[in-house]
Design a protein around this motif. Sequence first.
Motif, mmCIF file in Angstrom:
data_model
loop_
_atom_site.group_PDB
_atom_site.id
_atom_site.type_symbol
_atom_site.label_atom_id
_atom_site.label_comp_id
_atom_site.label_asym_id
_atom_site.label_seq_id
_atom_site.Cartn_x
_atom_site.Cartn_y
_atom_site.Cartn_z
ATOM 1 N N MET A 95 -41.726 23.796 -22.960
ATOM 2 C CA MET A 95 -42.582 22.643 -23.191
ATOM 3 C C MET A 95 -41.736 21.361 -23.179
ATOM 4 N N LYS A 96 -42.270 20.330 -22.578
ATOM 5 C CA LYS A 96 -41.563 19.057 -22.504
ATOM 6 C C LYS A 96 -41.527 18.357 -23.851
ATOM 7 N N LYS A 97 -40.433 17.630 -24.073
ATOM 8 C CA LYS A 97 -40.274 16.772 -25.253
ATOM 9 C C LYS A 97 -39.862 15.399 -24.756
ATOM 10 N N LEU A 98 -40.123 14.402 -25.570
ATOM 11 C CA LEU A 98 -39.587 13.077 -25.301
ATOM 12 C C LEU A 98 -38.244 12.958 -26.004
ATOM 13 N N LEU A 99 -37.265 12.438 -25.301
ATOM 14 C CA LEU A 99 -35.954 12.189 -25.886
ATOM 15 C C LEU A 99 -35.683 10.687 -25.804
ATOM 16 N N PHE A 100 -35.566 10.063 -26.959
ATOM 17 C CA PHE A 100 -35.260 8.640 -27.059
ATOM 18 C C PHE A 100 -33.777 8.511 -27.367
ATOM 19 N N VAL A 101 -33.086 7.663 -26.618
ATOM 20 C CA VAL A 101 -31.656 7.490 -26.829
ATOM 21 C C VAL A 101 -31.379 6.015 -27.107
ATOM 22 N N TYR A 102 -30.828 5.760 -28.280
ATOM 23 C CA TYR A 102 -30.484 4.401 -28.693
ATOM 24 C C TYR A 102 -29.160 3.967 -28.063
ATOM 25 N N ASN A 103 -29.025 2.703 -27.827
ATOM 26 C CA ASN A 103 -27.757 2.143 -27.353
ATOM 27 C C ASN A 103 -26.961 1.680 -28.576
ATOM 28 N N ALA A 104 -26.733 2.603 -29.470
ATOM 29 C CA ALA A 104 -25.993 2.356 -30.706
ATOM 30 C C ALA A 104 -25.426 3.691 -31.165
ATOM 31 N N ASP A 105 -24.303 3.651 -31.837
ATOM 32 C CA ASP A 105 -23.682 4.877 -32.323
ATOM 33 C C ASP A 105 -24.219 5.254 -33.697
ATOM 34 N N ALA A 106 -24.114 6.535 -34.020
ATOM 35 C CA ALA A 106 -24.595 7.064 -35.294
ATOM 36 C C ALA A 106 -23.652 6.676 -36.433
ATOM 37 N N GLY A 107 -24.167 6.764 -37.638
ATOM 38 C CA GLY A 107 -23.344 6.559 -38.826
ATOM 39 C C GLY A 107 -23.707 5.305 -39.606
ATOM 40 N N LEU A 108 -23.416 5.352 -40.897
ATOM 41 C CA LEU A 108 -23.757 4.254 -41.800
ATOM 42 C C LEU A 108 -23.037 2.959 -41.441
ATOM 43 N N ALA A 109 -21.766 3.039 -41.154
ATOM 44 C CA ALA A 109 -21.011 1.821 -40.814
ATOM 45 C C ALA A 109 -21.586 1.164 -39.566
ATOM 46 N N ASN A 110 -21.925 1.974 -38.568
ATOM 47 C CA ASN A 110 -22.522 1.433 -37.348
ATOM 48 C C ASN A 110 -23.899 0.838 -37.627
ATOM 49 N N ALA A 111 -24.665 1.471 -38.493
ATOM 50 C CA ALA A 111 -25.984 0.939 -38.847
ATOM 51 C C ALA A 111 -25.861 -0.422 -39.524
ATOM 52 N N LEU A 112 -24.886 -0.562 -40.391
ATOM 53 C CA LEU A 112 -24.680 -1.849 -41.064
ATOM 54 C C LEU A 112 -24.253 -2.927 -40.076
ATOM 55 N N LEU A 113 -23.366 -2.581 -39.157
ATOM 56 C CA LEU A 113 -22.950 -3.532 -38.119
ATOM 57 C C LEU A 113 -24.124 -3.923 -37.226
ATOM 58 N N ASP A 114 -24.952 -2.949 -36.874
ATOM 59 C CA ASP A 114 -26.127 -3.231 -36.050
ATOM 60 C C ASP A 114 -27.098 -4.157 -36.768
ATOM 61 N N THR A 115 -27.313 -3.924 -38.044
ATOM 62 C CA THR A 115 -28.201 -4.784 -38.826
ATOM 63 C C THR A 115 -27.682 -6.208 -38.859
ATOM 64 N N ALA A 116 -26.394 -6.353 -39.079
ATOM 65 C CA ALA A 116 -25.796 -7.698 -39.089
ATOM 66 C C ALA A 116 -25.964 -8.360 -37.721
ATOM 67 N N HIS A 117 -25.772 -7.599 -36.668
ATOM 68 C CA HIS A 117 -25.928 -8.151 -35.315
ATOM 69 C C HIS A 117 -27.364 -8.626 -35.099
ATOM 70 N N LYS A 118 -28.350 -7.824 -35.541
ATOM 71 C CA LYS A 118 -29.757 -8.203 -35.398
ATOM 72 C C LYS A 118 -30.061 -9.497 -36.148
ATOM 73 N N ILE A 119 -29.416 -9.694 -37.302
ATOM 74 C CA ILE A 119 -29.657 -10.893 -38.109
ATOM 75 C C ILE A 119 -29.023 -12.122 -37.470
ATOM 76 N N PHE A 120 -27.760 -12.015 -37.116
ATOM 77 C CA PHE A 120 -27.002 -13.180 -36.687
ATOM 78 C C PHE A 120 -27.081 -13.490 -35.198
ATOM 79 N N SER A 121 -27.359 -12.488 -34.380
ATOM 80 C CA SER A 121 -27.420 -12.725 -32.940
ATOM 81 C C SER A 121 -28.415 -11.768 -32.276
ATOM 82 N N PRO A 122 -29.680 -11.878 -32.645
ATOM 83 C CA PRO A 122 -30.660 -10.912 -32.136
ATOM 84 C C PRO A 122 -30.811 -10.909 -30.611
#
Length: 120
Positions: free
Chosen positions: A1-28
């Motif tokens: 059966m087919k599934k949808l696979l979504f792939v983010y252009n971001a790396d996994a992990g808490l530190a990366n999530a925090l960096l991504d959040t900061a990037h979204k705030i300061f330079s969306p």
Amino acid sequence: MKKLLFVYNADAGLANALLDTAHKIFSPRTYACSLCGITYSLTSMRAEWKEFLQALPVEARFLHRDEFQQQFPAHSKQELPAVFWENGSHELIPLLTATEMAPLSLPELMQRLQQATQTA
């Protein structure tokens, strides 16, 4: 059966999530993951996206860039973010490329996915 696979252009992990959040705030406008940008607020998945995913008639799974490259090394050069159909043999068929996703709003993304899953 087919599934949808979504792939983010971001790396996994808490530190990366925090960096991504900061990037979204300061330079969306320069944030590299349009999928993240439209499906997540600064802290969590948007409610309408979460509800949409739960109502899809197919399974959806999500990977970060580093996880995707590890699980699918043959696709490591794929421009991200992207959405694929994944079949039972873990073969990937592109559904939405990074270029196609970049201009989409959340309602437009949901409409495209709804149409795709109706014919799956």
